[in-house]
Design an enzyme around this catalytic site. Structure first.
Site, PDB file in Angstrom:
ATOM      1  N   GLY A 220       7.905  -3.307 -24.967  1.00  0.00           N
ATOM      2  CA  GLY A 220       8.470  -2.265 -24.118  1.00  0.00           C
ATOM      3  C   GLY A 220       7.518  -1.562 -23.183  1.00  0.00           C
ATOM      4  O   GLY A 220       7.970  -0.827 -22.291  1.00  0.00           O
ATOM      5  N   GLY A 256       5.813  -8.255 -24.053  1.00  0.00           N
ATOM      6  CA  GLY A 256       6.151  -9.371 -23.172  1.00  0.00           C
ATOM      7  C   GLY A 256       5.656  -9.055 -21.769  1.00  0.00           C
ATOM      8  O   GLY A 256       4.608  -9.539 -21.328  1.00  0.00           O
ATOM      9  N   ARG A 257       6.372  -8.136 -21.105  1.00  0.00           N
ATOM     10  CA  ARG A 257       6.076  -7.765 -19.717  1.00  0.00           C
ATOM     11  C   ARG A 257       4.610  -7.384 -19.517  1.00  0.00           C
ATOM     12  O   ARG A 257       3.974  -7.794 -18.544  1.00  0.00           O
ATOM     13  CB  ARG A 257       6.970  -6.577 -19.347  1.00  0.00           C
ATOM     14  CG  ARG A 257       6.998  -6.215 -17.875  1.00  0.00           C
ATOM     15  CD  ARG A 257       7.773  -4.925 -17.661  1.00  0.00           C
ATOM     16  NE  ARG A 257       9.095  -4.949 -18.238  1.00  0.00           N
ATOM     17  CZ  ARG A 257      10.197  -5.371 -17.605  1.00  0.00           C
ATOM     18  NH1 ARG A 257      10.124  -5.768 -16.360  1.00  0.00           N
ATOM     19  NH2 ARG A 257      11.367  -5.373 -18.223  1.00  0.00           N
ATOM     20  N   CYS A 324      24.776 -17.829  -1.660  1.00  0.00           N
ATOM     21  CA  CYS A 324      25.985 -17.240  -1.062  1.00  0.00           C
ATOM     22  C   CYS A 324      26.480 -16.038  -1.867  1.00  0.00           C
ATOM     23  O   CYS A 324      27.545 -16.081  -2.490  1.00  0.00           O
ATOM     24  CB  CYS A 324      27.060 -18.302  -0.945  1.00  0.00           C
ATOM     25  SG  CYS A 324      26.485 -19.647   0.073  1.00  0.00           S
ATOM     26  N   GLU A 325      25.703 -15.012  -1.904  1.00  0.00           N
ATOM     27  CA  GLU A 325      26.030 -13.751  -2.573  1.00  0.00           C
ATOM     28  C   GLU A 325      25.343 -12.639  -1.782  1.00  0.00           C
ATOM     29  O   GLU A 325      24.163 -12.789  -1.419  1.00  0.00           O
ATOM     30  CB  GLU A 325      25.431 -13.695  -3.998  1.00  0.00           C
ATOM     31  CG  GLU A 325      25.884 -14.753  -4.947  1.00  0.00           C
ATOM     32  CD  GLU A 325      27.210 -14.440  -5.618  1.00  0.00           C
ATOM     33  OE1 GLU A 325      27.617 -13.264  -5.629  1.00  0.00           O
ATOM     34  OE2 GLU A 325      27.833 -15.386  -6.113  1.00  0.00           O
ATOM     35  N   TYR A 352       9.951 -12.141 -16.813  1.00  0.00           N
ATOM     36  CA  TYR A 352      11.385 -12.116 -16.485  1.00  0.00           C
ATOM     37  C   TYR A 352      11.641 -12.625 -15.067  1.00  0.00           C
ATOM     38  O   TYR A 352      12.535 -12.147 -14.378  1.00  0.00           O
ATOM     39  CB  TYR A 352      11.970 -10.706 -16.712  1.00  0.00           C
ATOM     40  CG  TYR A 352      11.661 -10.200 -18.107  1.00  0.00           C
ATOM     41  CD1 TYR A 352      12.273 -10.784 -19.209  1.00  0.00           C
ATOM     42  CD2 TYR A 352      10.711  -9.195 -18.331  1.00  0.00           C
ATOM     43  CE1 TYR A 352      11.965 -10.356 -20.506  1.00  0.00           C
ATOM     44  CE2 TYR A 352      10.401  -8.770 -19.624  1.00  0.00           C
ATOM     45  CZ  TYR A 352      11.036  -9.356 -20.693  1.00  0.00           C
ATOM     46  OH  TYR A 352      10.729  -8.949 -21.975  1.00  0.00           O
TER      47      TYR A 352
HETATM   48  C1  LIG Z   1      13.139  -7.514 -29.623  1.00  0.00           C
HETATM   49  C2  LIG Z   1      12.286  -7.512 -28.412  1.00  0.00           C
HETATM   50  N1  LIG Z   1      10.951  -7.466 -28.570  1.00  0.00           N
HETATM   51  C3  LIG Z   1      10.123  -7.467 -27.506  1.00  0.00           C
HETATM   52  C4  LIG Z   1      10.601  -7.493 -26.222  1.00  0.00           C
HETATM   53  C5  LIG Z   1       9.627  -7.489 -25.076  1.00  0.00           C
HETATM   54  O1  LIG Z   1       9.729  -6.364 -24.320  1.00  0.00           O
HETATM   55  P1  LIG Z   1       8.721  -6.092 -23.109  1.00  0.00           P
HETATM   56  O2  LIG Z   1       8.739  -7.309 -22.267  1.00  0.00           O
HETATM   57  O3  LIG Z   1       9.279  -4.923 -22.441  1.00  0.00           O
HETATM   58  O4  LIG Z   1       7.379  -5.846 -23.716  1.00  0.00           O
HETATM   59  C6  LIG Z   1      11.982  -7.523 -26.003  1.00  0.00           C
HETATM   60  C7  LIG Z   1      12.511  -7.495 -24.636  1.00  0.00           C
HETATM   61  O5  LIG Z   1      13.583  -7.123 -24.324  1.00  0.00           O
HETATM   62  C8  LIG Z   1      12.853  -7.544 -27.130  1.00  0.00           C
HETATM   63  O6  LIG Z   1      14.180  -7.579 -26.980  1.00  0.00           O
END
Ligand SMILES: Cc1ncc(COP(=O)(O)O)c(C=O)c1O
Length: 401
Positions: A220, A256-257, A324-325, A352
């Site tokens: 997050g 992730g991000r 086409c959107e 993403y």
């Molecule tokens: C369960 C869970 N863990 C980790 C993440 C990774 O989140 P982030 O990319 O914001 O760090 C997500 C993303 O939605 C998630 O659903």
């Protein structure tokens, strides 16, 4: 005329060899982010959904990273990339029987369980397989992560996690090993406060359940797309360390991000400049099917011309794709000095981006490239038109008899 580069490699050289549009990732930036997380000595499980390219997963596997997966497809990817199944945590609200069976078979670290029916299902399958399933309960703590509603996941009305109030009298299961509690309250979070609230909530609950050894704080952490000021990875980790001082639990994080977001660009070419009495459009060869974040979340990405012209007057453009959107846009009213055939870099798309792409409008998946020092490597080839419909049949397959 100056030319934009990534780690010293001119972007036009990559375009010449690989074509456009294409995703380009910087190995050095991903490794820098990883190093910052690694300093914590927590178990870092990279959230595969952010970017699931095998080459990227392999990069993390080589660091002995953990992985947070949400489907059997992601599990198969992690294994194919050399990831260790013992370092995998399995999130997601809709795990099928097949997926649970497969995860038990390979021996993952823990299931992040999101509902009581899921827990029952895991118990049944583990019993049949004569295995004990390691389980972390994902709590819905009703915490406002103050982010876009589509990526807020920790509120009562969200589909994720188990209601905090319901975790009181826990039934014991013969084939479940309840080892942890966890939560993931959302993505692109800019304040540390909601993370602090989530930690307090988990600590309170953990005190009441003897078997808890693990706290999984999810992912997050936000990144900078425009002028946001997210905490750095270092600040985020020291905040968590402070909150968890002297606590006996093993800590898992699922970023992730913040691991890959700033490490990717989408390289695209201007196909047409279309000027109308109302708007100027730069029509690009990339579309919303390649990068859906602007259409889906109204996300802002910096867009940088690869070549700087001094002989063209800047104008305001809407940067749009060929799909086409009307939602097929990357930016509105950006001041740029551009002409047809120019290359543009759409920045901060390492997370993403490719992983949310589709074949809408029968557009083949685009190439993905990794820049490593002054070399570049194709991590994913551009899909061919044959690949695009290889699984389809002119007359259908006869299946019922
Ligand atoms: C369960 C869970 N863990 C980790 C993440 C990774 O989140 P982030 O990319 O914001 O760090 C997500 C993303 O939605 C998630 O659903």
């Amino acid at each position: 005329m100056t030319m934009l580069t990534i780690e010293g490699v001119p972007l036009n050289e990559i375009a010449k060899k690989v074509g456009t549009p294409c995703y380009i990732y910087s190995r050095a930036l991903i490794e820098n982010n990883w190093k910052a997380f690694e300093k914590s000595h927590y178990k870092i499980c990279y959230a595969v959904k952010a970017n699931s390219n095998l080459g990227i997963l392999n990069l993390f596997a080589n660091k002995n990273a953990g992985f947070d997966i949400v489907s059997q497809g992601e599990l198969e990817r992690v294994l194919a990339a050399g990831g260790n199944p013992k370092n995998i945590v399995f999130s997601g609200v809709g795990k099928t029987k097949e997926e649970i069976k497969c995860a038990l078979q390979v021996g993952i670290y823990s299931f992040n369980v999101e509902s009581w029916p899921e827990l029952e299902r895991i118990q049944e399958i583990a019993q049949l397989m004569n295995k004990k399933a390691p389980v972390t309960l994902r709590v819905n703590p009703n915490i406002d992560a103050k982010t876009h509603p589509y990526i807020a996941t920790g509120l009562h009305h969200n589909k994720f996690g188990i209601e905090l109030k319901e975790i009181t009298h826990l039934k014991s299961y013969s084939h479940i090993d309840l080892i942890g509690l966890g939560c993931h309250i959302g993505s692109q979070i800019m304040d540390l406060e909601p993370f602090g609230e989530a930690i307090d909530c988990l600590l309170n609950l953990a005190k009441k359940i003897n078997s808890i050894k693990i706290l999984n704080l999810g992912g997050g952490l936000g990144i900078q797309y425009k002028d946001e000021k997210p905490p750095s990875i270092k600040e985020y980790l020291s905040f968590i360390e402070q909150k968890l001082k002297d606590q006996p639990y093993e800590i898992i994080l699922e970023p992730g991000r913040s691991l890959v977001g700033n490490a990717g660009i989408l390289l695209t070419k201007v196909e047409y400049i279309k000027e109308t009495p109302y708007k100027n459009f730069a029509i690009l060869d990339a579309g919303m099917n390649d990068l859906i974040r602007p259409a889906l979340y109204d996300a802002w990405h910096n867009i940088i011309p690869v070549t700087l012209h001094t002989d063209i007057k800047p104008k305001l453009y809407d940067l749009v794709g060929p799909v086409c959107e009307t939602g097929d846009f990357f930016a509105h009213d950006r001041e740029l000095a551009i002409k047809p055939d120019d290359l543009l870099a759409i920045s901060t798309v390492g997370a993403y981006g490719a992983s949310m792409s589709s074949n809408y409008n029968s557009r083949p998946s685009i190439a993905e490239v990794l820049v490593d020092k002054d070399e570049f490597y194709i991590l994913r080839e551009r899909e061919s038109y044959q690949d695009l419909f290889a699984k389809e049949k002119l007359n259908g397959l006869y299946v019922n008899g």
